[in-house]
Structures are given as C-alpha cells and as structure tokens.
Design a protein around this motif. Structure first.
Motif, PDB file in Angstrom:
ATOM      1  N   SER A 106     -51.183  -8.398 -54.625  1.00 10.71           N
ATOM      2  CA  SER A 106     -51.205  -7.463 -55.748  1.00 10.71           C
ATOM      3  C   SER A 106     -51.870  -6.172 -55.313  1.00 10.71           C
ATOM      4  N   GLY A 107     -51.366  -5.045 -55.814  1.00 11.75           N
ATOM      5  CA  GLY A 107     -51.932  -3.756 -55.451  1.00 11.75           C
ATOM      6  C   GLY A 107     -51.518  -3.352 -54.042  1.00 11.75           C
ATOM      7  N   LYS A 108     -52.204  -2.360 -53.478  1.00  8.49           N
ATOM      8  CA  LYS A 108     -51.890  -1.884 -52.132  1.00  8.49           C
ATOM      9  C   LYS A 108     -52.294  -2.928 -51.102  1.00  8.49           C
ATOM     10  N   HIS A 109     -51.473  -3.103 -50.122  1.00  8.92           N
ATOM     11  CA  HIS A 109     -51.747  -4.100 -49.096  1.00  8.92           C
ATOM     12  C   HIS A 109     -50.989  -3.729 -47.835  1.00  8.92           C
ATOM     13  N   GLY A 110     -51.584  -4.031 -46.706  1.00 10.00           N
ATOM     14  CA  GLY A 110     -50.919  -3.780 -45.441  1.00 10.00           C
ATOM     15  C   GLY A 110     -50.702  -2.310 -45.174  1.00 10.00           C
ATOM     16  N   PRO A 111     -49.983  -2.005 -44.113  1.00 12.92           N
ATOM     17  CA  PRO A 111     -49.706  -0.609 -43.774  1.00 12.92           C
ATOM     18  C   PRO A 111     -48.754   0.023 -44.777  1.00 12.92           C
ATOM     19  N   PRO A 112     -48.825   1.342 -44.944  1.00  7.13           N
ATOM     20  CA  PRO A 112     -47.907   2.031 -45.857  1.00  7.13           C
ATOM     21  C   PRO A 112     -46.552   2.256 -45.185  1.00  7.13           C
ATOM     22  N   PRO A 113     -45.551   2.699 -45.929  1.00  7.83           N
ATOM     23  CA  PRO A 113     -44.247   3.012 -45.320  1.00  7.83           C
ATOM     24  C   PRO A 113     -44.357   4.194 -44.362  1.00  7.83           C
ATOM     25  N   ALA A 114     -43.443   4.249 -43.406  1.00  9.05           N
ATOM     26  CA  ALA A 114     -43.360   5.422 -42.532  1.00  9.05           C
ATOM     27  C   ALA A 114     -42.863   6.601 -43.367  1.00  9.05           C
ATOM     28  N   SER A 115     -43.169   7.800 -42.913  1.00  7.19           N
ATOM     29  CA  SER A 115     -42.749   8.984 -43.658  1.00  7.19           C
ATOM     30  C   SER A 115     -41.226   9.105 -43.642  1.00  7.19           C
ATOM     31  N   LYS A 116     -40.677   9.653 -44.712  1.00  9.10           N
ATOM     32  CA  LYS A 116     -39.229   9.826 -44.810  1.00  9.10           C
ATOM     33  C   LYS A 116     -38.706  10.728 -43.704  1.00  9.10           C
ATOM     34  N   SER A 117     -39.478  11.756 -43.342  1.00  9.50           N
ATOM     35  CA  SER A 117     -39.030  12.665 -42.286  1.00  9.50           C
ATOM     36  C   SER A 117     -39.005  11.964 -40.938  1.00  9.50           C
ATOM     37  N   PHE A 118     -39.964  11.061 -40.706  1.00 10.81           N
ATOM     38  CA  PHE A 118     -39.975  10.319 -39.439  1.00 10.81           C
ATOM     39  C   PHE A 118     -38.737   9.441 -39.332  1.00 10.81           C
ATOM     40  N   ILE A 119     -38.414   8.731 -40.418  1.00 17.30           N
ATOM     41  CA  ILE A 119     -37.237   7.867 -40.408  1.00 17.30           C
ATOM     42  C   ILE A 119     -35.970   8.692 -40.241  1.00 17.30           C
ATOM     43  N   ARG A 120     -35.901   9.815 -40.938  1.00  9.56           N
ATOM     44  CA  ARG A 120     -34.720  10.677 -40.853  1.00  9.56           C
ATOM     45  C   ARG A 120     -34.505  11.189 -39.436  1.00  9.56           C
ATOM     46  N   ASP A 121     -35.595  11.492 -38.721  1.00  8.74           N
ATOM     47  CA  ASP A 121     -35.506  12.119 -37.407  1.00  8.74           C
ATOM     48  C   ASP A 121     -35.593  11.128 -36.257  1.00  8.74           C
ATOM     49  N   LEU A 122     -35.422   9.841 -36.525  1.00  4.87           N
ATOM     50  CA  LEU A 122     -35.428   8.867 -35.428  1.00  4.87           C
ATOM     51  C   LEU A 122     -34.423   9.298 -34.361  1.00  4.87           C
ATOM     52  N   PRO A 123     -34.827   9.282 -33.098  1.00  2.00           N
ATOM     53  CA  PRO A 123     -33.923   9.779 -32.047  1.00  2.00           C
ATOM     54  C   PRO A 123     -32.749   8.853 -31.787  1.00  2.00           C
ATOM     55  N   PHE A 124     -31.670   9.430 -31.363  1.00  3.63           N
ATOM     56  CA  PHE A 124     -30.501   8.663 -30.924  1.00  3.63           C
ATOM     57  C   PHE A 124     -30.614   8.447 -29.424  1.00  3.63           C
ATOM     58  N   VAL A 125     -30.482   7.193 -28.982  1.00  3.20           N
ATOM     59  CA  VAL A 125     -30.565   6.854 -27.560  1.00  3.20           C
ATOM     60  C   VAL A 125     -29.191   6.390 -27.087  1.00  3.20           C
ATOM     61  N   PRO A 126     -28.550   7.117 -26.195  1.00  6.76           N
ATOM     62  CA  PRO A 126     -27.226   6.695 -25.706  1.00  6.76           C
ATOM     63  C   PRO A 126     -27.325   5.414 -24.884  1.00  6.76           C
ATOM     64  N   GLN A 127     -26.275   4.608 -24.909  1.00  9.68           N
ATOM     65  CA  GLN A 127     -26.269   3.352 -24.161  1.00  9.68           C
ATOM     66  C   GLN A 127     -26.481   3.569 -22.672  1.00  9.68           C
ATOM     67  N   THR A 128     -26.064   4.717 -22.165  1.00 15.18           N
ATOM     68  CA  THR A 128     -26.235   4.999 -20.739  1.00 15.18           C
ATOM     69  C   THR A 128     -27.703   5.101 -20.339  1.00 15.18           C
ATOM     70  N   ASP A 129     -28.591   5.308 -21.315  1.00 11.09           N
ATOM     71  CA  ASP A 129     -30.022   5.402 -21.028  1.00 11.09           C
ATOM     72  C   ASP A 129     -30.753   4.078 -21.241  1.00 11.09           C
TER      73      ASP A 129
END
Length: 215
Positions: A106-129
C-alpha cells in the motif's frame, strides 16, 4: 526446479499451458499483444512507429500494472519448462516475486517509474552491433533470431533487451532488472533524493579539500 507458484503455495495459472509445452516441446515466444500498446498509444520513435505505452495513471502505477507485468514474465517462465535455463528461470522468479510484493503493498513502494523522456529516447541498436549469441535478458530470446523482430535497445549499464520486453519494466521501475543500475525518473521524491545526495557529496568533498589545505 520449483516454480514461483509452488514456492509460494499459489494456484498456478499457467498449469494448462505448461502441460501443452511438455507435450510439444519448447514453444515460440508467447503472444505479448496483451501487454503491448494499443494503436492510439503508438508514438514516433526515432523516425519509426514503435511502442510507447503508458498504462499508469497520474498517481503512478497501480496493482493491475504490476500484475500485468508479472503475467508477462510468467509466460516467459512457463515457455522454458520443463527443460530450460535454470538461472534465467530463477531470475524471472525473483522479478515475479518483486512484482507481486509491489502489487500487494500500500502507498509508495519500490523504485519509481523511469521518466517518460528516457523511455521515449531509448536507443536503437542494430543487429550488426550485437554478438551472435546475445540474448534479451528478460525473454532470453537470441537477439538475432527473435521472430517478433522487436527493436533491440540497451540501458546506460550496457545491458541489451528487446524493446517490447524492457519498456513495461521501465514504466514501473527506473532501474535495470539485471544489475539494478538506476535511470532517470520524473518522480519528485526520487529527484529530491538524488539532489540531496549530490549536495551531500559536494559538501563532503569540500570538507576534505578544506582539511587538506590546513593540514
């Protein structure tokens, strides 16, 4: 190896699916459409249409969000039975246990969510890498062979994931599920905690410099 449900004396919702897997062998990736975004949730991601789901309300994640992700991990867990990577199965069991505990708190617990901007800007990694034997930490599928053709991404700690696997986790936790390295969050309490920690660090360094000058 006992499952999470056996260890916690809970009814196993995947019993029927497990029996089917035992008869047919290891199955392909489970259908993740239940956990993925609706069409109106899809956002532009580095010039491509990709998942940018938001299941949480203004007050933060609710018990349903934690249960949904636990079900997703449970589907991966069942898929690997009876023969599979026991280390990975234990890893999933630990994540499921955490999620179920968080859902029941009940109430706040554990770590909070990641920021929306961080999730939006997750990098794309090509399979060749990516190394030929590299697998997503969550679903344990080879990143070169995953039939879902999910985009590969990575966190600042360098751990690699299918984007469709890591985004649901980041929407509930601002850390890596493997090493627990933190990523940015929009949570005011987390921001204040980080700021206070930085100020304390600077104060300690200044005190050390002052002691050195007069020693």
């Amino acid at each position: 190896m006992a499952s999470y449900f056996d260890d916690h004396s809970l009814e196993d919702p995947y019993k029927a699916q497990r029996a089917n897997n035992n008869n047919q062998g290891r199955s392909l990736n489970p259908d993740l459409s239940h956990f993925m975004p609706r069409e109106d949730d899809v956002d532009d991601y580095n010039g491509r249409h990709s998942a940018s789901r938001s299941t949480t309300g203004a007050s933060g994640p609710g018990a349903t969000d934690f249960h949904r992700l636990a079900e997703m991990l449970g589907a991966f867990r069942v898929r690997e039975e009876p023969l599979g990577d026991e280390v990975h199965q234990e890893f999933l069991d630990n994540l499921i246990t955490q999620l179920m505990d968080e859902a029941g708190a009940s109430g706040k617990h554990g770590p909070p969510p990641a920021s929306k901007s961080f999730i939006r800007d997750l990098p794309f990694v090509p399979q060749t890498d990516v190394k030929r034997d590299e697998a997503c930490i969550i679903c344990n599928e080879n990143l070169h062979e995953n039939e879902s053709n999910a985009e590969i991404t990575k966190l600042p700690c360098k751990h690699l994931f299918d984007r469709e696997c890591i985004v649901p986790w980041l929407e509930l936790h601002n850390n890596c599920p493997a090493c627990r390295a933190e990523v940015p969050s929009d949570d005011p309490d987390w921001i204040k905690k980080k700021r206070d920690a930085e100020l304390a660090k600077y104060a300690a360094e200044a005190e050390i410099d002052q002691d050195w000058m007069y020693s």
